[in-house]
Scaffold this active site. Structure first.
Site, PDB file in Angstrom:
ATOM      1  N   LYS A   4      62.498  84.066  18.947  1.00  0.00           N
ATOM      2  CA  LYS A   4      63.097  83.522  17.724  1.00  0.00           C
ATOM      3  C   LYS A   4      64.503  83.041  18.086  1.00  0.00           C
ATOM      4  O   LYS A   4      65.496  83.744  17.863  1.00  0.00           O
ATOM      5  CB  LYS A   4      63.105  84.601  16.638  1.00  0.00           C
ATOM      6  CG  LYS A   4      63.346  84.051  15.249  1.00  0.00           C
ATOM      7  CD  LYS A   4      63.000  85.084  14.193  1.00  0.00           C
ATOM      8  CE  LYS A   4      63.533  84.713  12.837  1.00  0.00           C
ATOM      9  NZ  LYS A   4      63.061  83.453  12.288  1.00  0.00           N
TER      10      LYS A   4
HETATM   11  N1  PMP Z   1      57.351  81.137  11.935  1.00  0.00           N
HETATM   12  C1  PMP Z   1      58.647  80.780  12.011  1.00  0.00           C
HETATM   13  C2  PMP Z   1      59.002  79.532  12.745  1.00  0.00           C
HETATM   14  C3  PMP Z   1      59.635  81.563  11.404  1.00  0.00           C
HETATM   15  O1  PMP Z   1      60.920  81.217  11.468  1.00  0.00           O
HETATM   16  C4  PMP Z   1      59.253  82.727  10.703  1.00  0.00           C
HETATM   17  C5  PMP Z   1      60.312  83.577  10.040  1.00  0.00           C
HETATM   18  N2  PMP Z   1      60.822  84.541  10.915  1.00  0.00           N
HETATM   19  C6  PMP Z   1      57.892  83.065  10.655  1.00  0.00           C
HETATM   20  C7  PMP Z   1      56.965  82.246  11.286  1.00  0.00           C
HETATM   21  C8  PMP Z   1      57.419  84.316   9.950  1.00  0.00           C
HETATM   22  O2  PMP Z   1      57.813  85.449  10.684  1.00  0.00           O
HETATM   23  P1  PMP Z   1      58.144  86.832   9.945  1.00  0.00           P
HETATM   24  O3  PMP Z   1      56.939  87.151   9.135  1.00  0.00           O
HETATM   25  O4  PMP Z   1      58.370  87.785  11.046  1.00  0.00           O
HETATM   26  O5  PMP Z   1      59.334  86.601   9.092  1.00  0.00           O
END
Ligand code: PMP
Length: 318
Positions: free
Chosen positions: A158
């Site tokens: 991320k």
């Molecule tokens: N894809 C992307 C590109 C994101 O930024 C997020 C948000 N973190 C998610 C999917 C969903 O991840 P999460 O459920 O861990 O928030």
């Protein structure tokens, strides 16, 4: 979008006033996007404030940082404590907590490994990424911008720089009057939204793309997969075509800031006949019980937020 105003920000072991949480204009991360971050939610429950799946978020932050050569000067336990302390100091619910690992010292030149690696943790009152009322259904379009291949920009991390792609896709969708973009991977398969994973439903089976579609492995996605299995539904991770999306019975996004948002339209196509559809409603209802602390089987997903006096402040190691 999120109005960024909280009370206190945790910066390298100190809680500072929100307006004092500043970095230098020549910081490496600002110029080249070499930072990694998390998005975490805190909720209010009858037994007090809780953070949803704290350990998983901290683990993903550490994995992302390691890949980008950003040695975080705190252990997982220290980062967890710092996040709890930040939430305790801000003390609003629901809260969106944003830890960021960055190099904040002046440094020009891409190949930089010098300078202090910092951790900052901010919290703001949480809204819904896809707008209030998004649990009733949102409109999305297939983006003309595709996900970069993970051979170029690994989607599992991320990283701040990854969001240039989501920014282009999201602004394009917004300017066209949609709530969100659906990005395809380089091969034209369905990947994810700008800040969410995507699920399709056909009959009693859920489908969601896997890592081969260059997605972030969302923690909400993981929660949905677990809930689906617990509800006796089948959940399949597989590569999905646009036609499978357009002809699905139901579709929804999952993400920390978006929570669960049913998709009612993709471009000119209506998805299914009811929004939210019956399977989406079952998943949402269990998910919302879990985050409100009303489902005993998911109690392990919730870490209690202690009162400020009970959280020792971790110090950076020299
Ligand atoms: N894809 C992307 C590109 C994101 O930024 C997020 C948000 N973190 C998610 C999917 C969903 O991840 P999460 O459920 O861990 O928030």
């Amino acid at each position: 979008m999120m109005a960024a105003t909280g009370k206190k920000v945790w910066m390298d072991g100190r809680l500072v006033d929100f307006s004092d949480a500043l970095v230098h204009v020549l910081s490496h991360t600002l110029h080249y996007g070499v930072g990694v971050f998390e998005g975490i939610r805190a909720y209010s429950t009858p037994r007090g404030g809780v953070i949803f799946r704290l350990r998983e978020h901290v683990d993903r932050l550490i994995t992302s940082a390691k890949f980008y050569h950003l040695p975080i000067p705190y252990s997982a336990e220290e980062i967890e404590r710092a996040i709890l302390e930040t939430q305790a100091a801000n003390d609003f619910y629901p809260s969106y907590i944003r830890p960021l690992v960055y190099r904040g010292e002046p440094a020009l030149g891409v190949k930089n490994l010098k300078g202090k690696v910092s951790l900052a943790i901010a919290a703001i009152p949480a809204k819904k990424y896809l707008g209030e009322g998004s649990e009733l259904g949102i409109r999305a379009k297939i983006s003309p911008f595709r996900k970069p291949s993970s051979e170029s920009m690994p989607a599992f991390a991320k990283a701040s720089g990854n969001y240039l792609n989501g920014y282009l896709a999201g602004v394009d969708a917004m300017k066209d009057g949609y709530d969100e973009a659906i990005l395809l991977d380089g091969r034209g398969r369905v990947a994810e939204g700008t800040g969410e994973n995507i699920f399709l439903v056909r009959g009693n089976t859920l489908y969601t793309p896997g890592l081969e579609s260059d997605i972030l492995l969302g923690i909400t996605r993981d929660s949905v997969l677990r809930i689906a299995t617990d509800l006796g539904l089948s959940a399949v991770e597989k590569s999905l075509s646009v036609n499978e999306l357009l002809s699905a019975d139901e579709a929804f996004f999952s993400g920390t800031y978006a929570e669960i948002a049913p998709i009612k339209e993709v471009g000119h196509y209506t998805i299914g006949t009811q929004v939210p559809g019956p399977v989406t409603r079952r998943i949402m209802s269990t998910f919302f019980q879990a985050i409100r602390g009303e489902a005993r089987e998911y109690a392990a997903w919730l870490t209690p937020v202690p009162t400020p006096a009970r959280v020792p402040i971790p110090r950076a190691r020299a």
